[in-house]
Design a protein around this motif. Structure first.
Motif, mmCIF file in Angstrom:
data_model
loop_
_atom_site.group_PDB
_atom_site.id
_atom_site.type_symbol
_atom_site.label_atom_id
_atom_site.label_comp_id
_atom_site.label_asym_id
_atom_site.label_seq_id
_atom_site.Cartn_x
_atom_site.Cartn_y
_atom_site.Cartn_z
ATOM 1 N N ARG A 1 0.797 -1.218 0.000
ATOM 2 C CA ARG A 1 0.000 0.000 0.000
ATOM 3 C C ARG A 1 0.836 1.277 0.000
ATOM 4 O O ARG A 1 0.298 2.367 -0.122
ATOM 5 C CB ARG A 1 -0.923 0.002 1.220
ATOM 6 C CG ARG A 1 -1.856 -1.192 1.229
ATOM 7 C CD ARG A 1 -2.682 -1.222 2.463
ATOM 8 N NE ARG A 1 -3.364 -2.510 2.593
ATOM 9 C CZ ARG A 1 -4.218 -2.791 3.540
ATOM 10 N NH1 ARG A 1 -4.536 -1.882 4.446
ATOM 11 N NH2 ARG A 1 -4.776 -3.969 3.604
ATOM 12 N N LEU A 2 2.123 1.135 0.166
ATOM 13 C CA LEU A 2 2.995 2.311 0.224
ATOM 14 C C LEU A 2 3.344 2.816 -1.163
ATOM 15 O O LEU A 2 3.495 2.035 -2.103
ATOM 16 C CB LEU A 2 4.285 1.974 0.959
ATOM 17 C CG LEU A 2 4.180 1.782 2.461
ATOM 18 C CD1 LEU A 2 5.507 1.295 3.019
ATOM 19 C CD2 LEU A 2 3.763 3.072 3.133
ATOM 20 N N SER A 3 3.514 4.103 -1.266
ATOM 21 C CA SER A 3 4.021 4.703 -2.495
ATOM 22 C C SER A 3 5.482 4.326 -2.661
ATOM 23 O O SER A 3 6.178 4.035 -1.675
ATOM 24 C CB SER A 3 3.901 6.231 -2.424
ATOM 25 O OG SER A 3 2.567 6.625 -2.268
ATOM 26 N N ASP A 4 5.956 4.342 -3.898
ATOM 27 C CA ASP A 4 7.371 4.068 -4.147
ATOM 28 C C ASP A 4 8.229 5.010 -3.320
ATOM 29 O O ASP A 4 7.910 6.195 -3.178
ATOM 30 C CB ASP A 4 7.705 4.246 -5.633
ATOM 31 C CG ASP A 4 7.145 3.117 -6.477
ATOM 32 O OD1 ASP A 4 6.805 2.055 -5.933
ATOM 33 O OD2 ASP A 4 7.048 3.315 -7.708
ATOM 34 N N GLY A 5 9.300 4.478 -2.772
ATOM 35 C CA GLY A 5 10.232 5.299 -2.017
ATOM 36 C C GLY A 5 9.929 5.369 -0.531
ATOM 37 O O GLY A 5 10.672 6.010 0.215
ATOM 38 N N TYR A 6 8.867 4.724 -0.069
ATOM 39 C CA TYR A 6 8.514 4.709 1.357
ATOM 40 C C TYR A 6 8.625 3.290 1.899
ATOM 41 O O TYR A 6 8.304 2.332 1.198
ATOM 42 C CB TYR A 6 7.094 5.225 1.581
ATOM 43 C CG TYR A 6 6.964 6.705 1.352
ATOM 44 C CD1 TYR A 6 7.028 7.597 2.412
ATOM 45 C CD2 TYR A 6 6.800 7.216 0.070
ATOM 46 C CE1 TYR A 6 6.922 8.969 2.204
ATOM 47 C CE2 TYR A 6 6.695 8.578 -0.148
ATOM 48 C CZ TYR A 6 6.754 9.439 0.927
ATOM 49 O OH TYR A 6 6.657 10.788 0.708
ATOM 50 N N ARG A 7 9.085 3.172 3.145
ATOM 51 C CA ARG A 7 9.231 1.854 3.776
ATOM 52 C C ARG A 7 8.859 1.954 5.245
ATOM 53 O O ARG A 7 9.070 2.999 5.875
ATOM 54 C CB ARG A 7 10.670 1.343 3.680
ATOM 55 C CG ARG A 7 11.200 1.170 2.286
ATOM 56 C CD ARG A 7 10.400 0.253 1.427
ATOM 57 N NE ARG A 7 10.496 -1.129 1.838
ATOM 58 C CZ ARG A 7 9.728 -2.108 1.374
ATOM 59 N NH1 ARG A 7 8.789 -1.829 0.500
ATOM 60 N NH2 ARG A 7 9.882 -3.334 1.777
ATOM 61 N N PRO A 8 8.379 0.840 5.817
ATOM 62 C CA PRO A 8 8.143 0.814 7.260
ATOM 63 C C PRO A 8 9.442 0.443 7.975
ATOM 64 O O PRO A 8 10.209 -0.391 7.489
ATOM 65 C CB PRO A 8 7.099 -0.296 7.422
ATOM 66 C CG PRO A 8 7.383 -1.231 6.295
ATOM 67 C CD PRO A 8 7.890 -0.372 5.157
ATOM 68 N N VAL A 9 9.703 1.080 9.100
ATOM 69 C CA VAL A 9 10.851 0.704 9.939
ATOM 70 C C VAL A 9 10.346 0.477 11.357
ATOM 71 O O VAL A 9 9.482 1.203 11.852
ATOM 72 C CB VAL A 9 11.987 1.767 9.925
ATOM 73 C CG1 VAL A 9 12.586 1.881 8.537
ATOM 74 C CG2 VAL A 9 11.506 3.113 10.406
#
Length: 131
Positions: A56-64
């Motif tokens: 569901r995240l846009s490109d370039g975003y990640r969960p940490v």
């Protein structure tokens, strides 16, 4: 990005993993303890909890990962299948909190709380002096 629309409170994610030799406490230096290690369990909790947000995240975003409370209450042998069940319990901006349970053969082996924050990956890496 509207983080409040990525997940919903009460949404549940499930993931299964097979315990490998490389997941054991013995492999990580606790000689003779040939069962799922707590660090390996935590890796599976993080992966399982994140399954719902990756797509569901846009490109370039990640969960940490940013917070964990983990109660590892029962051993799991090599070859055992564990199931991580994570429920979204709180959403605060780009921060997500999950209550989770881990099972082996319908028995709870762990439970706790896992928190993560969504970050723009390039900015995060630059601030961390990785790139």
């Amino acid at each position: 990005m509207d983080y409040n629309k990525l997940l919903n409170i009460g949404e549940v994610f499930k993931a299964k993993y097979k315990v490998e030799v490389s997941d054991t406490a013995d492999f990580h230096g606790n000689t003779g303890v040939r069962v799922l290690s707590t660090p390996a369990l935590l890796r599976y909790v993080e992966q399982g909890s994140s399954t719902g947000v990756y797509d569901r995240l846009s490109d370039g975003y990640r969960p940490v990962g940013t917070y964990v409370e983990l109660h590892h209450v029962s051993a799991t042998p090599v070859g055992g299948i564990i199931e991580i069940v994570s429920e979204v319990s709180e959403i605060e901006g780009r921060k997500f909190t999950y209550n989770f349970k881990a099972f082996h053969q319908d028995k709870i082996i762990a439970y706790g709380v896992y928190g993560q924050t969504i970050v723009p990956l390039d900015d995060f890496l630059k601030k961390s002096n990785v790139i």
